[in-house]
Design a protein around this motif. Sequence first.
Motif, short mmCIF file in Angstrom:
data_model
loop_
_atom_site.label_atom_id
_atom_site.label_comp_id
_atom_site.label_asym_id
_atom_site.label_seq_id
_atom_site.Cartn_x
_atom_site.Cartn_y
_atom_site.Cartn_z
N HIS A 88 -58.41 52.73 42.72
CA HIS A 88 -57.41 52.60 42.87
C HIS A 88 -56.00 51.70 41.95
O HIS A 88 -54.97 51.77 41.59
CB HIS A 88 -56.66 51.65 44.34
CG HIS A 88 -56.76 52.11 45.33
ND1 HIS A 88 -56.89 51.24 46.60
CD2 HIS A 88 -57.27 53.41 45.95
CE1 HIS A 88 -56.77 52.82 47.50
NE2 HIS A 88 -57.34 54.02 46.87
N ARG A 119 -54.46 52.08 38.39
CA ARG A 119 -52.94 52.51 37.71
C ARG A 119 -53.76 53.22 36.42
O ARG A 119 -52.88 53.91 35.79
CB ARG A 119 -52.39 52.00 37.31
CG ARG A 119 -51.20 50.78 38.19
CD ARG A 119 -50.59 50.02 37.67
NE ARG A 119 -49.24 51.09 37.03
CZ ARG A 119 -48.18 51.21 37.98
NH1 ARG A 119 -48.78 51.23 38.69
NH2 ARG A 119 -47.77 52.67 36.91
N GLU A 120 -54.87 53.12 35.77
CA GLU A 120 -55.55 53.87 34.63
C GLU A 120 -56.86 53.12 34.65
O GLU A 120 -57.74 52.48 35.47
CB GLU A 120 -54.55 53.44 32.79
CG GLU A 120 -55.05 52.45 32.94
CD GLU A 120 -53.79 51.35 31.48
OE1 GLU A 120 -54.05 50.75 31.68
OE2 GLU A 120 -53.22 52.71 31.22
N ASN A 151 -59.55 54.50 35.56
CA ASN A 151 -60.20 54.54 37.30
C ASN A 151 -60.91 56.00 37.66
O ASN A 151 -61.15 56.42 38.34
CB ASN A 151 -58.75 54.81 37.99
CG ASN A 151 -58.13 56.11 38.12
OD1 ASN A 151 -57.98 56.43 36.75
ND2 ASN A 151 -56.94 56.12 39.24
#
Length: 370
Positions: free
Chosen positions: A151, A153-154, A156
Amino acid sequence: MAVPKVFVSSTCYDLAEERSQLERFIISYGFQPILSEYSDVFYDPDEHTHNACVKEVAHCDLFILIISGRFGGKHIDGDGESITQAEYNEARRLKIPIFSFVKNDVLNAQLYFKENVKSEGKEFATRIKYPSIYKQDDAVKIFEFIQSVQHARENNAIESYVSFSDIEEHLRKQWAAQFYKFLEDRKSRLDVEHISIILDKLSGSSNKLESLVESLHDNNQGKDKTQELLHNASIFKNIEDFWQAVKELFDLYISVYTREENEYNDEKLKLEQFNLPDFARNNVQNWSDFDPVKVSDYKEYLTLLGIFNFEEQEERSFIKVSIIGLEGLPISFSPGTWENRPFEPSFELGIKGSNAELRKKALVSVFGKS
């Protein structure tokens, strides 16, 4: 020669084989592996070993995370997270490229846990035994750790693996792609440097269109953006020429009216007290905001800006020019001499087609900041 450092973060006892193979794999790439069990981490005697591992992350260029069925030891200064989680959180904070792997049976267990939470609730899902998890009390913490990676944001991306060959294959592809991106970025930088040289020749200074060069570099929009940049550079150069001509005209005033043979009077005193650079710097915002589309030619433009007053003497074939407020000190030009100055072409090719930002940059370039 400096080489990339690769930090390997995972629990050690259950993943000893993967870590050993990763060390050999990383070395085969010419990179430097950082694994705690190989004395690659500096353990400062004045701090806990947990903090030493986390601090070592900052000295690395790539970060490999492996999650399996053990949670591992809790970080001594943490809030319940494991040492591996603390290392991962530090890599994320520092925006280090992360390559995450989860053992296939553990990832399947996490998916099974999530489905049970949705259908039966978390209390029921927690009571189920998950064979791939070493200690069942750690199951939820491991699943939540995996979910936090997913989860983010980047940075990932997460891959499942059955054997080390899966990890090796994925890293080979990812590092090859990363190297290709480096080559593409290098090519883009060289293109920008080439354009900067062109701009330098057009505008006389490498920093005069810095923001435009940065725009091309940041957005990487290719040929169309390059053409736009060069077009703006040409406009900018003409605006500079226009204001340089204004500056030269003022210098001519000074040379004419400070000659010894000119009688000293009140207007001459006003001229000596009039400082064009200061005047321009104080009016940069107003002059750059004034829309040149509203005027017919450069004479009207300079008049409405409150700089020069023009009086054409057709019968005598010359133009009388004076600084506004000093009309008693005119300078006369014949049309031929006047046309030698770049007011007309630089107004049409620069000022008329410009925006407020370019006009402001050119004014600051010629007269300096206020």
